[in-house]
Design a protein around this motif. Structure first.
Motif, short mmCIF file in Angstrom:
data_model
loop_
_atom_site.label_atom_id
_atom_site.label_comp_id
_atom_site.label_asym_id
_atom_site.label_seq_id
_atom_site.Cartn_x
_atom_site.Cartn_y
_atom_site.Cartn_z
N PHE B 114 0.84 -1.20 0.00
CA PHE B 114 0.00 0.00 0.00
C PHE B 114 0.88 1.26 0.00
O PHE B 114 0.62 2.22 -0.73
CB PHE B 114 -0.91 -0.03 1.23
CG PHE B 114 -1.92 1.08 1.29
CD1 PHE B 114 -3.09 1.02 0.56
CD2 PHE B 114 -1.71 2.19 2.11
CE1 PHE B 114 -4.04 2.04 0.62
CE2 PHE B 114 -2.65 3.20 2.18
CZ PHE B 114 -3.82 3.14 1.43
N LEU B 292 -3.58 -5.43 -6.56
CA LEU B 292 -3.77 -4.15 -5.86
C LEU B 292 -3.98 -4.41 -4.38
O LEU B 292 -4.82 -5.24 -4.02
CB LEU B 292 -5.01 -3.44 -6.41
CG LEU B 292 -4.89 -2.73 -7.75
CD1 LEU B 292 -6.27 -2.44 -8.32
CD2 LEU B 292 -4.09 -1.45 -7.61
N ALA B 293 -3.26 -3.69 -3.55
CA ALA B 293 -3.53 -3.74 -2.11
C ALA B 293 -4.46 -2.58 -1.79
O ALA B 293 -4.30 -1.48 -2.31
CB ALA B 293 -2.23 -3.60 -1.32
N GLY B 294 -5.45 -2.83 -0.94
CA GLY B 294 -6.40 -1.78 -0.58
C GLY B 294 -6.66 -1.76 0.91
O GLY B 294 -6.48 -2.76 1.61
N VAL B 306 -5.85 -5.51 2.47
CA VAL B 306 -6.13 -6.77 1.76
C VAL B 306 -5.80 -6.60 0.28
O VAL B 306 -5.67 -5.47 -0.20
CB VAL B 306 -7.62 -7.18 1.85
CG1 VAL B 306 -8.01 -7.56 3.27
CG2 VAL B 306 -8.53 -6.05 1.34
N THR B 308 -7.23 -6.48 -3.32
CA THR B 308 -8.61 -6.12 -3.66
C THR B 308 -8.82 -5.94 -5.17
O THR B 308 -7.86 -6.01 -5.94
CB THR B 308 -9.03 -4.85 -2.88
OG1 THR B 308 -10.44 -4.71 -2.98
CG2 THR B 308 -8.34 -3.61 -3.42
#
Lengths: 496, 450
Positions: B114, B292-294, B306, B308
């Protein structure tokens, strides 16, 4: 204040850590650089940056502590047992890390003149030699960067070969329903349509159904072997013959090569192309999701279409071929430079350490460990198929029927017991799948402990403790996270 | 064997529990004709000492960059990597973790991703970045494919400023698809007419800034025309430290920014592994390839992370996915992120200024070499030089190797069929180069070219 909370929000060794953007103070430095002097605007093309970047300034101790704390929120193979099916989470030797950092290998530029990189080319050449020896295949494309990338390389070679022989109308690729998602995604990237083929009750490809699907428009079969159910495709030689008989090629997904290294040469199975995940079978670190490497072995029919670059032996030593040569028809280039060299060094270090005898022992032990799990858990869990498995044991969720506990709950409960969960809900052909791959680098003692825990959890689930399972995990830095919220309201970066 | 914990007595006990006589019985599903009865006749296992010796021997056959005045770039750059980067990467919880599918035991990797995504978005001037691609070349190809998906058009215009490996990788990726790559000739002087090649079929224009031959361009006019015609502007950055000095591609109107991240945190490693950076506008996020981390919340209401938006990805969408990518370059992304965190905003800008100053100094010194011309009139830390009409840069490079100097990258390596590029050498200077290095290069060039 209750027993479970603290003033700091920390829990002993579990320390809360802010984002770097929420820390730091302007002017702090962690890297001392010399004074650059005035900027020469004449050479800037009129696009000198106007605004400062909002990157935070921190000192080295703050940065080191930040990442150390983050690391403590992770589970790795170094931490404990990681039975993640289809991922081959085996021990990563530290010798590989050491030799990969030798300046004579790490501090090399890819475009150095070849007389200055003979040792580097030798690393690539030696690893290629081993991969060819271990598979019995005549050629290998070394440059693919990962398993899925190797699949693409193999299918591109197949497409190029068909185009070359006037068979470009072949646009259908057969993929078993149990295949990993990368297989159909890869086929689509090569302009192919995907046609699923069913499995038989014993978890293997239905040969008759396959034969019925073969035809003059079929380009290839993509089959994982051992397959994603952890089973060897026992009719693979007949499958290969049928595929070839229909004028198609046989692509094998080599993700599970660890089960058979030194026990089967894939060339003897009739395979035309197969990628090898160096980060699985040859033990280079997964690194939290890469980098990997996916060299792709090719049959004689596909070898002329291998992508550039590749290493050949010439009159003045080893050389890299980066363009088209007489007698070859490379389908192109799959990535920048010469492949995942740093990964090659580590994989070769592992191979030289293990040798032919050690590699065969490794696959034998991997299969033994998986069968031991299957045997010792078979009475409390529900194995999906009869008979021995290969390097991974597949269970379904029948044992959880009417308990109110799902595969997901069961996996999360394992986390509280100090284990990384097995692969869940894959392959899709089995209901509520639990796929366990212990690998050869686990001791019997470690397996016995895990078996005791899984048995305990299975009995607890059957005894009616669904609420407990639903609340797991309790002892992790974060408990169950709301994935729906993440997807509905995406926050993909920090904002001031 | 040191990596195998089972002993013979363990094996015997386990086989007894399974109820088979030997391990061979577990391989009974392998067709008999394909079973190997014993280990292949290949070298046997070796101790650490022997293996280390073998690698030391191979390493000794190479001329490592630290042992020579070094001026090579062309897509891979030699920078000083702070010691803390590698020490932190070697923490087993980072090194030996898998992709963070189980977020409760992967918050470290996810938070780092992130932060990485945020850093990449910031330095490229974009709204959102993914968790990385394999390398710059594959990121470039994926950007072209994404542009076709977004615009529902099929033509991809590849500037002559683009690294030839990015061109080749993109062309290969579009082969056998409905999409079409249109590469322009190499453009050492920055004279190409991109605008004239744009039409209603063009999905995107892909340019590299700084260009392969070093030149910097203001992308605003190009962005304006692209947008007028409904095409996307894809900007490739081969040297991300340049983003500390110049207007970001996002600020100049790029729709997708891709980059090779190797410069930060990673050594050269003979060109691999690399790190593909991929950033775009929020409105295109669902068309993006890659992980993608969100941010989200856990059941206790605490902030966490997580993976996402995975409905774009192969494990959910299979043949309808935005890409087949699965693994990315997680550890390289972490290296990039740690290095950038160590530099901070102040250090990142200073590093870029230092690199530019070194290149300016190199240009001044090279001006003493008769017949040598620097081609671009603007640059970052790298530029192409013309060594003289009859000179072959590749031969000059070989002669300088004999003097223990790694002088640069001859353009002919990539463009063997372009005789006018035979005298062109691409040279780079970074914070690693001393004045003494430059003097040695200049002296050697004077001697060789006279």
């Amino acid at each position: 204040m209750s027993e479970t909370t603290s003033f700091s929000g920390n829990k002993g060794l579990q320390i809360e850590e802010k984002l770097i953007f929420e820390m730091g103070n302007p002017g702090a430095v962690a890297v001392d650089l010399p004074e650059p002097g005035p900027v020469d605007l004449d050479r800037m093309g009129g696009v000198r940056k106007r605004a400062d970047l909002a990157l935070p300034d921190l000192s080295e101790p703050q940065v080191v502590r930040h990442y150390t704390r983050l690391s403590q929120k992770n589970y790795g193979i170094d931490t404990g047992f990681y039975p993640l099916g289809s991922c081959t989470m085996k021990h990563n030797p530290r010798l590989s890390e050491k030799v990969a950092r030798l300046p004579g290998l790490a501090d090399l530029h890819p475009f150095q003149p070849r007389q200055t990189v003979q040792g580097a080319l030798e690393v690539i050449d030696q690893l290629a030699w081993w991969l060819k020896q271990l598979t019995g295949m005549p050629a290998v494309a070394m440059s693919p960067a990962a398993g899925a990338h190797g699949e693409w390389c193999g299918l591109m070679a197949i497409r190029a070969a068909h185009e070359d022989s006037g068979q470009g109308h072949r646009r259908r690729v057969l993929v078993p329903e149990s295949a990993h998602g990368t297989n159909p995604a890869t086929a689509a990237m090569c302009g192919y349509s995907v046609d699923p083929i069913p499995a038989k009750e014993n978890g293997r490809v239905d040969l008759d159904a396959l034969k019925a699907k073969l035809g003059p428009d079929v380009a290839a079969l993509m089959l994982t072997n051992p397959n994603t159910c952890g089973l060897f495709e026992s009719e693979i030689i007949e499958i290969a013959a049928a595929v070839h008989g229909a004028g198609a090629y046989f692509y094998c997904d080599g993700a599970n090569f660890n089960a058979i290294v030194g026990r089967v040469k894939v060339a003897d199975l009739g395979i035309d192309a197969m990628h090898i995940n160096l980060h699985k079978t040859f033990s280079t670190p997964h690194g939290g999701g890469g980098p990997g490497a996916g060299p792709t072995v090719l049959s004689a029919a596909l070898a002329p279409f291998a992508p550039v670059p590749y290493v050949v032996s010439g009159p003045d030593g080893l050389e890299l071929v980066e363009g088209r040569r007489e007698g070859t028809k490379p389908f192109g280039r799959v990535k920048g430079f010469h492949g995942q060299f740093g990964v090659f060094v580590r994989a070769l270090a592992y191979i030289l350490s293990m040798g032919a005898d050690g590699l065969r022992q490794a696959s034998s032990d991997a299969v033994l460990n998986a069968n031991y799990l299957q045997a010792r858990l078979g009475d409390v869990l529900t194995p999906s198929f009869d008979g021995p498995c290969m390097h991974e044991a597949l269970f379904d969720d029948r044992f959880l029927k009417d308990t109110g506990v799902t595969t997901l709950d069961f996996a999360k409960a394992l986390i509280d017991e100090g284990y990384h969960p097995m692969t869940m809900y894959f392959p899709l052909v089995v209901h509520g799948a639990l796929l366990m791959e212990p690998t050869e680098t686990e001791s019997k003692e470690a397996l016995d402990q895990f078996i005791a825990v899984v048995r305990g959890l299975a009995e607890k689930a059957k005894a009616g403790a669904a609420e407990d399972f639903k609340a797991a995990p309790r002892h992790t830095p974060r408990r169950r996270l709301d994935e729906t919220l993440a997807a509905r309201t995406p926050i993909l970066r920090w904002k001031a | 064997m040191r990596y195998l914990p089972l002993t013979e007595s363990d094996r015997a006990a386990m086989l007894a529990d399974i109820g088979v006589k030997d391990v061979d019985a577990l391989f009974r599903d392998v067709p008999a004709a394909a079973r190997l009865a014993e280990a292949l006749p290949l070298p046997r296992h070796q101790g650490e000492l022997e293996v280390e010796r073998a690698f030391t021997r191979m390493a000794g056959k190479n001329l490592s960059a630290g042992c020579a005045p070094f001026f090579m770039g062309a897509g891979v750059y030699r920078h000083h990597i702070p010691a803390a980067v590698d020490q932190l990467l070697l923490r087993g919880e980072f090194l030996t973790a898998y992709t963070p599918y189980q977020p409760e035991v992967s918050q470290g990797t996810l938070q780092a991703l992130f932060e990485f995504q945020t850093q990449v978005a910031m330095v490229t001037g974009m709204e959102v970045a993914n968790a990385s691609m394999y390398d710059g070349a594959t990121a470039c190809a994926e950007a072209a494919i994404m542009a076709c998906r977004v615009t529902k058009r099929r033509k991809v215009l590849l500037s002559g400023s683009l690294h030839p490996h990015y061109v080749e990788t993109t062309e290969t990726s579009l082969r056998f698809t409905e999409m079409e790559a249109e590469p322009l000739p190499p453009d050492p002087l920055g004279l190409e007419d991109l605008l004239g090649r744009l039409d209603g079929d063009t999905a995107c224009v892909v340019v590299q800034n700084p260009g392969f031959f070093g030149g910097i361009r203001d992308l605003r006019p190009l962005a304006a025309i692209c947008h007028e015609l409904g095409a996307l502007l894809v900007v490739m950055v081969a040297e991300p430290t340049s983003l500390g000095l110049f207007d970001s591609p996002g600020a100049m109107g790029a729709d997708i920014v891709v980059a090779e991240g190797q410069s930060l945190g990673m050594g050269m490693n003979f060109g691999g592994p690399g790190l593909g950076l991929f950033a775009t506008r929020d409105k295109f996020v669902r068309q993006m390839p890659g992980r993608l981390a969100g941010q989200t919340l856990d059941v206790d209401g605490k902030r966490g992370w997580v993976l996402t938006l995975s409905t774009r990805e192969q494990h959910i969408r299979r043949e309808k996915a935005t890409s087949n990518i699965c693994t990315n370059s997680g550890l390289c992304a972490l290296a990039f992120s740690i290095h950038l965190t160590l530099l901070g905003g102040t250090g990142f800008t200073r590093l870029a200024e230092l690199n530019h100053a070194k290149a300016v100094q190199l240009e001044q010194k090279l001006s003493q070499v008769k017949g040598l011309r620097v081609l671009p009139d603007s640059y970052y830390n790298e530029f192409a030089v013309h060594l003289g009409d009859e000179v072959k840069a590749a031969e000059v490079v070989d002669r300088l190797v004999d003097k223990g100097i790694l002088a640069g990258v001859p353009a002919s390596r990539f463009y063997p069929t372009w005789p006018e590029l035979a005298p062109v050498l691409i040279v780079a200077a970074t914070e690693m180069n001393t004045e003494d290095d430059m003097d040695r290069l200049v002296a050697a060039l004077k001697e060789t070219l006279s």
